[in-house]
Design a protein around this motif. Sequence first.
Motif, short mmCIF file in Angstrom:
data_model
loop_
_atom_site.label_atom_id
_atom_site.label_comp_id
_atom_site.label_asym_id
_atom_site.label_seq_id
_atom_site.Cartn_x
_atom_site.Cartn_y
_atom_site.Cartn_z
N ARG A 403 0.83 -1.20 0.00
CA ARG A 403 0.00 0.00 0.00
C ARG A 403 0.87 1.25 0.00
N ILE A 407 1.19 3.99 -3.16
CA ILE A 407 0.92 5.41 -2.94
C ILE A 407 2.15 6.25 -3.27
N VAL A 497 -0.01 8.62 2.54
CA VAL A 497 -0.45 7.42 3.25
C VAL A 497 -1.35 7.80 4.43
N GLU A 499 -3.24 10.45 4.64
CA GLU A 499 -4.53 10.84 4.06
C GLU A 499 -5.34 9.60 3.67
N ASP A 500 -4.68 8.60 3.12
CA ASP A 500 -5.37 7.38 2.69
C ASP A 500 -5.92 6.64 3.90
N ASN A 504 -9.76 5.80 4.40
CA ASN A 504 -10.14 4.41 4.17
C ASN A 504 -9.87 3.47 5.32
#
Length: 505
Positions: A403, A407, A497, A499-500, A504
């Motif tokens: 991940r 990103i 990361v 922010e992700d 999520n």
Amino acid sequence: MSTSVGYQPPAVAVAGALPKRPVQSSVLIVPVVSGDDGNGATVVGNPYLDAEATGEIEVALRALGAKGGNEQLTRVVVPALPVSSVLAVGLGKSRDEWSAETIRRAAGAAARSLSGVENVFTTLSDLDLEAAIEGLLLGAYRFTEFRSAKTAPTDAGIRKVTALTPDTRSATKDAAARAEAIAVAVATARDFVNTPPSHLFPAEFAERAKTLGEQAGLEVKILDEKALARDGYGGIIGVGKGSSRPPRLVRLAHRGGGRKGKKVALVGKGITFDTGGISIKPAANMHHMTSDMGGAAAVIATVVLAARQKLPIDVVAYVPMAENMPSSTAQRPGDVLTQYGGITVEVLNTDAEGRLVLADAIVRACEDNPDYLIETSTLTGAQTVALGSRTPGVMGSDEFRDRVAEISQEVGENAWAMPLPEELKDDLKSTVADLANVSGSRFAGMLVAGTYLREFVADGVEWAHIDIAAPAYNSGGPWGYTPKGGTGVPTRTMFAVLEDIAANG
């Protein structure tokens, strides 16, 4: 966000059209592509230039032999426009759209060439607003803190960037402000890396981090050498005890998640200068070790950015800071130290010091029970051998590692996922302690270092280690939006990361 050393980025504005009156000391950046007819550069169509102005630009470019190749720069004068000159920047072959990184690099290359220009207008923003602003601000970066009047730039540099876009609603302006904030965070990390070790030693680094953190509303705590010894931070103490300038551990906390929000720990290596200690490095290029705190610089910049952007998660950063020097008090090859948390380590090589300070910080960070942990460090020369000077290596929990790498590639920092084979742990066996800090093999050095760090990550914590040994510091010539010296990598990766995770989980 204000920086700790003094870089003042250009102001950013958004506008729907060029000004009607001439602007002094100004340039308009226009993207161009290789012409389909093979005769030269063609202006990428946009709503800010009429047919006459576009034609004048193309005639001038072709007269100068401009081809529109990637990042090719050509400057021309177009009297019909309200700017002093037009800077055409090449995007290569014509296509329907370009990647954000292509726009970012083109903008950066353009900004680096604009000495003596105060006002910049850009139509690259019509292709990708945020990438254009990031690239321009990062390309405009300068570090002049230690220049005397004899060599300091005589011009003020770019003072204002105006991004031209048909949509000037508040959401667009918010996007521009976000891009500006990210660029300033990267510049903050660059400032730290570029500050010489004579002026950025552990105590000073800690105070500058504290100032930035408090300005952003972070909780800040600093442990000095007495507190570190009292609480059992054997790795940080061991690395720092050869220096007359004692170590520190800085904790910076952003509380944005509430009771149900995710919690992320950040850890960054802060070796303010690395001689290698008793296992001393060769003299050639040792001055590049001013960058050995690049991970710490990026972590500090990232947690401050998270606070200023009000991310709805908790982010707690642990930044170990030390200076690795040879002296009568330095740790010796063969010494045994006890890492924070109790694991004993035989120090076979004092130049493998980063993993020692990081292990202490990782254990302490895991005591906060984070959902995720991201650690970054200029850790191994083996990263450069394996992946080169621009590609960070990412190791850790398989799913989270992938991940982070994905990103990172999306934001243009281009990290690459790497494995941590189980058999490498056997290479870290010691005859006198729980672990040795290096293996006896010359192979897979980057992965061995990651394997060492894995031993200190608590069960259940998703984690990633980003090795930025070369990508944190550009020892060659500038390119795109990347200057010589500190790059700020991987600030943009870590913030993206975060922010992700906020979006999520």
